[in-house]
Design a protein around this motif. Structure first.
Motif, PDB file in Angstrom:
ATOM      1  N   TYR A  60       0.981  -0.838   0.092  1.00  0.00           N
ATOM      2  CA  TYR A  60       0.006  -0.120  -0.377  1.00  0.00           C
ATOM      3  C   TYR A  60       0.795   1.065  -0.061  1.00  0.00           C
ATOM      4  CZ  TYR A  60      -3.491  -3.343   0.998  1.00  0.00           C
ATOM      5  OH  TYR A  60      -4.467  -4.178   1.567  1.00  0.00           O
ATOM      6  N   ASP A  61       0.591   2.119  -1.153  1.00  0.00           N
ATOM      7  CA  ASP A  61       1.168   3.234  -1.197  1.00  0.00           C
ATOM      8  C   ASP A  61      -0.039   4.530  -1.095  1.00  0.00           C
ATOM      9  OD1 ASP A  61       4.169   2.956  -2.003  1.00  0.00           O
ATOM     10  OD2 ASP A  61       2.560   1.575  -3.712  1.00  0.00           O
ATOM     11  N   ALA A  62       0.460   5.132   0.553  1.00  0.00           N
ATOM     12  CA  ALA A  62      -0.335   6.002   0.916  1.00  0.00           C
ATOM     13  C   ALA A  62       0.286   7.806   1.374  1.00  0.00           C
ATOM     14  CB  ALA A  62      -1.130   5.739   2.793  1.00  0.00           C
ATOM     15  N   ASP A  63      -0.485   8.614   0.157  1.00  0.00           N
ATOM     16  CA  ASP A  63      -0.136   9.909   0.654  1.00  0.00           C
ATOM     17  C   ASP A  63      -1.638  10.441   1.391  1.00  0.00           C
ATOM     18  OD1 ASP A  63       0.636  13.013   0.410  1.00  0.00           O
ATOM     19  OD2 ASP A  63       0.095  12.676  -2.338  1.00  0.00           O
ATOM     20  N   GLU A  64      -0.778  11.095   3.038  1.00  0.00           N
ATOM     21  CA  GLU A  64      -1.563  11.609   3.908  1.00  0.00           C
ATOM     22  C   GLU A  64      -1.435  12.493   4.359  1.00  0.00           C
ATOM     23  OE1 GLU A  64      -3.402   6.621   5.164  1.00  0.00           O
ATOM     24  OE2 GLU A  64      -1.131   7.842   6.004  1.00  0.00           O
ATOM     25  N   TRP A  65      -2.259  13.250   4.761  1.00  0.00           N
ATOM     26  CA  TRP A  65      -2.359  14.247   5.048  1.00  0.00           C
ATOM     27  C   TRP A  65      -2.474  13.483   7.372  1.00  0.00           C
ATOM     28  CZ3 TRP A  65      -1.052  18.652   4.690  1.00  0.00           C
ATOM     29  CH2 TRP A  65      -0.749  19.091   3.332  1.00  0.00           C
ATOM     30  N   THR A  66      -1.167  13.848   8.486  1.00  0.00           N
ATOM     31  CA  THR A  66      -1.546  13.638   8.881  1.00  0.00           C
ATOM     32  C   THR A  66      -1.405  14.522  10.891  1.00  0.00           C
ATOM     33  OG1 THR A  66       0.125  11.432   8.827  1.00  0.00           O
ATOM     34  CG2 THR A  66      -0.433  11.892  10.385  1.00  0.00           C
ATOM     35  N   THR A  67      -2.069  14.279  11.514  1.00  0.00           N
ATOM     36  CA  THR A  67      -2.177  14.845  12.443  1.00  0.00           C
ATOM     37  C   THR A  67      -2.059  14.059  13.819  1.00  0.00           C
ATOM     38  OG1 THR A  67      -4.168  16.331  11.574  1.00  0.00           O
ATOM     39  CG2 THR A  67      -3.588  16.367  13.698  1.00  0.00           C
ATOM     40  N   ASP A  68      -0.825  14.288  14.512  1.00  0.00           N
ATOM     41  CA  ASP A  68      -0.513  13.692  15.835  1.00  0.00           C
ATOM     42  C   ASP A  68      -0.498  14.655  16.979  1.00  0.00           C
ATOM     43  OD1 ASP A  68      -0.188  10.850  14.572  1.00  0.00           O
ATOM     44  OD2 ASP A  68       1.753  12.140  14.168  1.00  0.00           O
ATOM     45  N   VAL A  69      -1.279  13.949  17.956  1.00  0.00           N
ATOM     46  CA  VAL A  69      -1.801  14.812  19.351  1.00  0.00           C
ATOM     47  C   VAL A  69      -0.457  13.977  20.012  1.00  0.00           C
ATOM     48  CG1 VAL A  69      -3.492  15.998  21.084  1.00  0.00           C
ATOM     49  CG2 VAL A  69      -3.571  15.159  18.748  1.00  0.00           C
ATOM     50  N   PHE A  70       0.478  15.241  20.563  1.00  0.00           N
ATOM     51  CA  PHE A  70       1.583  15.102  21.472  1.00  0.00           C
ATOM     52  C   PHE A  70       1.114  15.056  22.955  1.00  0.00           C
ATOM     53  CE2 PHE A  70       3.777  13.848  17.443  1.00  0.00           C
ATOM     54  CZ  PHE A  70       4.292  12.681  17.699  1.00  0.00           C
ATOM     55  N   VAL A  71       1.418  14.404  24.065  1.00  0.00           N
ATOM     56  CA  VAL A  71       1.448  14.737  24.852  1.00  0.00           C
ATOM     57  C   VAL A  71       2.830  14.691  26.106  1.00  0.00           C
ATOM     58  CG1 VAL A  71      -0.934  14.704  25.808  1.00  0.00           C
ATOM     59  CG2 VAL A  71       0.492  12.397  26.002  1.00  0.00           C
ATOM     60  N   ARG A  72       3.289  15.951  27.208  1.00  0.00           N
ATOM     61  CA  ARG A  72       4.588  15.462  27.804  1.00  0.00           C
ATOM     62  C   ARG A  72       4.258  15.328  28.698  1.00  0.00           C
ATOM     63  NH1 ARG A  72       7.549  20.665  27.128  1.00  0.00           N
ATOM     64  NH2 ARG A  72       5.772  22.011  26.878  1.00  0.00           N
ATOM     65  N   ARG A  73       5.418  14.403  28.932  1.00  0.00           N
ATOM     66  CA  ARG A  73       5.231  13.535  30.666  1.00  0.00           C
ATOM     67  C   ARG A  73       6.405  12.895  30.345  1.00  0.00           C
ATOM     68  NH1 ARG A  73       0.244   9.167  28.439  1.00  0.00           N
ATOM     69  NH2 ARG A  73      -2.011  11.106  28.926  1.00  0.00           N
ATOM     70  N   ALA A  74       6.801  12.629  31.978  1.00  0.00           N
ATOM     71  CA  ALA A  74       8.364  12.543  31.943  1.00  0.00           C
ATOM     72  C   ALA A  74       9.066  13.123  31.309  1.00  0.00           C
ATOM     73  CB  ALA A  74       8.122  10.724  32.088  1.00  0.00           C
ATOM     74  N   GLY A  75       8.858  14.380  30.794  1.00  0.00           N
ATOM     75  CA  GLY A  75      10.054  15.136  30.678  1.00  0.00           C
ATOM     76  C   GLY A  75       9.816  14.640  28.933  1.00  0.00           C
ATOM     77  N   GLY A  76       9.810  13.773  28.432  1.00  0.00           N
ATOM     78  CA  GLY A  76       9.239  13.951  27.188  1.00  0.00           C
ATOM     79  C   GLY A  76       7.625  14.080  26.250  1.00  0.00           C
ATOM     80  N   TRP A  77       8.103  13.682  25.147  1.00  0.00           N
ATOM     81  CA  TRP A  77       7.096  14.032  24.213  1.00  0.00           C
ATOM     82  C   TRP A  77       6.063  12.638  23.803  1.00  0.00           C
ATOM     83  CZ3 TRP A  77       3.798  17.884  23.932  1.00  0.00           C
ATOM     84  CH2 TRP A  77       4.378  19.537  24.313  1.00  0.00           C
ATOM     85  N   LEU A  78       4.829  11.825  24.096  1.00  0.00           N
ATOM     86  CA  LEU A  78       4.735  10.625  23.635  1.00  0.00           C
ATOM     87  C   LEU A  78       3.328  10.997  22.786  1.00  0.00           C
ATOM     88  CD1 LEU A  78       5.098   8.726  26.743  1.00  0.00           C
ATOM     89  CD2 LEU A  78       6.238   8.771  24.975  1.00  0.00           C
ATOM     90  N   CYS A  79       2.896  10.218  21.471  1.00  0.00           N
ATOM     91  CA  CYS A  79       1.848  10.274  20.964  1.00  0.00           C
ATOM     92  C   CYS A  79       0.402   9.574  21.264  1.00  0.00           C
ATOM     93  CB  CYS A  79       1.683   9.691  19.090  1.00  0.00           C
ATOM     94  SG  CYS A  79       0.075  10.428  18.177  1.00  0.00           S
ATOM     95  N   ALA A  80      -0.226  10.237  21.366  1.00  0.00           N
ATOM     96  CA  ALA A  80      -1.272  10.223  22.090  1.00  0.00           C
ATOM     97  C   ALA A  80      -2.683   9.592  21.402  1.00  0.00           C
ATOM     98  CB  ALA A  80      -2.257  11.003  23.199  1.00  0.00           C
ATOM     99  N   LEU A  81      -2.667  10.498  19.852  1.00  0.00           N
ATOM    100  CA  LEU A  81      -3.477  10.294  19.551  1.00  0.00           C
ATOM    101  C   LEU A  81      -3.241  10.307  17.949  1.00  0.00           C
ATOM    102  CD1 LEU A  81      -6.939   9.786  18.078  1.00  0.00           C
ATOM    103  CD2 LEU A  81      -6.918  12.163  17.913  1.00  0.00           C
ATOM    104  N   THR A  82      -3.434   9.150  16.664  1.00  0.00           N
ATOM    105  CA  THR A  82      -3.035   9.695  15.062  1.00  0.00           C
ATOM    106  C   THR A  82      -4.328   9.817  13.974  1.00  0.00           C
ATOM    107  OG1 THR A  82      -0.825   8.832  15.490  1.00  0.00           O
ATOM    108  CG2 THR A  82      -1.828   8.882  13.362  1.00  0.00           C
ATOM    109  N   HIS A  83      -4.107  10.911  13.546  1.00  0.00           N
ATOM    110  CA  HIS A  83      -5.056  10.546  12.201  1.00  0.00           C
ATOM    111  C   HIS A  83      -5.370  10.844  11.239  1.00  0.00           C
ATOM    112  CE1 HIS A  83      -9.463  11.878  10.527  1.00  0.00           C
ATOM    113  NE2 HIS A  83     -10.139  11.662  11.476  1.00  0.00           N
ATOM    114  N   LEU A  84      -5.735   9.941  10.500  1.00  0.00           N
ATOM    115  CA  LEU A  84      -5.193  10.203   9.086  1.00  0.00           C
ATOM    116  C   LEU A  84      -6.076  10.221   7.599  1.00  0.00           C
ATOM    117  CD1 LEU A  84      -3.001   6.480   9.141  1.00  0.00           C
ATOM    118  CD2 LEU A  84      -2.548   8.943   9.817  1.00  0.00           C
TER     119      LEU A  84
END
Length: 146
Positions: free
Chosen positions: A103-127
């Motif tokens: 599968y070859d994809a060309d997508e608009w991606t929105t990632d929601v990151f949250v800051r936890r323990a001094g780093g950034w983790l992704c909580a949600l990805t929408h394609l």
């Protein structure tokens, strides 16, 4: 510090861009543990077939049913920071294989990151697939066809 608009400072932008690019590299590595290190426990991905959980996604990677051979941003992403939450929106192309089918994809991606323990983790990805001339419907076209 961010503005009321959420515009990221140069330093925040560079850091979050690096996190997003490192995560893309992890996805291409097909290493479930490495990919999971970028995800919050509650991470969900929403695509054309609906939502999937972190556990479902990582199980597909660990089994070898889902692999990626390429993933990259097309141009610079838009990054906004709102306190301990960041939103990264960009156009991404990728090549994936699901149960042997490419599968070859060309997508608009929105990632929601949250800051936890001094780093950034992704909580949600929408394609959202990028519209091509064949599937673009101009506003009002549906009414004209009715």
């Amino acid at each position: 510090m961010t503005h009321e608009t959420g515009e990221a400072s140069e330093q925040e932008y560079a850091l979050l861009l690096r996190v997003a690019e490192d995560w893309a590299e992890a996805i291409v590595s097909d290493d479930a543990a490495r990919i999971g290190a970028f995800m919050a426990e509650e991470w969900t991905i929403v695509g054309a077939t609906g939502p999937a959980t972190r556990e479902q996604f990582l199980a597909l990677v660990a089994s070898g049913d889902l692999t990626h051979s390429a993933m990259r941003f097309v141009g610079p992403p838009r990054i906004r920071v709102y306190g301990d939450t960041a939103v990264v929106t960009g156009r991404i192309t990728n090549t994936a294989h699901y149960r042997g089918q490419r599968y070859d994809a060309d997508e608009w991606t929105t990632d929601v990151f949250v800051r936890r323990a001094g780093g950034w983790l992704c909580a949600l990805t929408h394609l959202t697939p990028v519209a091509t001339p064949a599937n673009v419907q101009e506003p009002g076209d549906a009414e004209a066809e009715a």
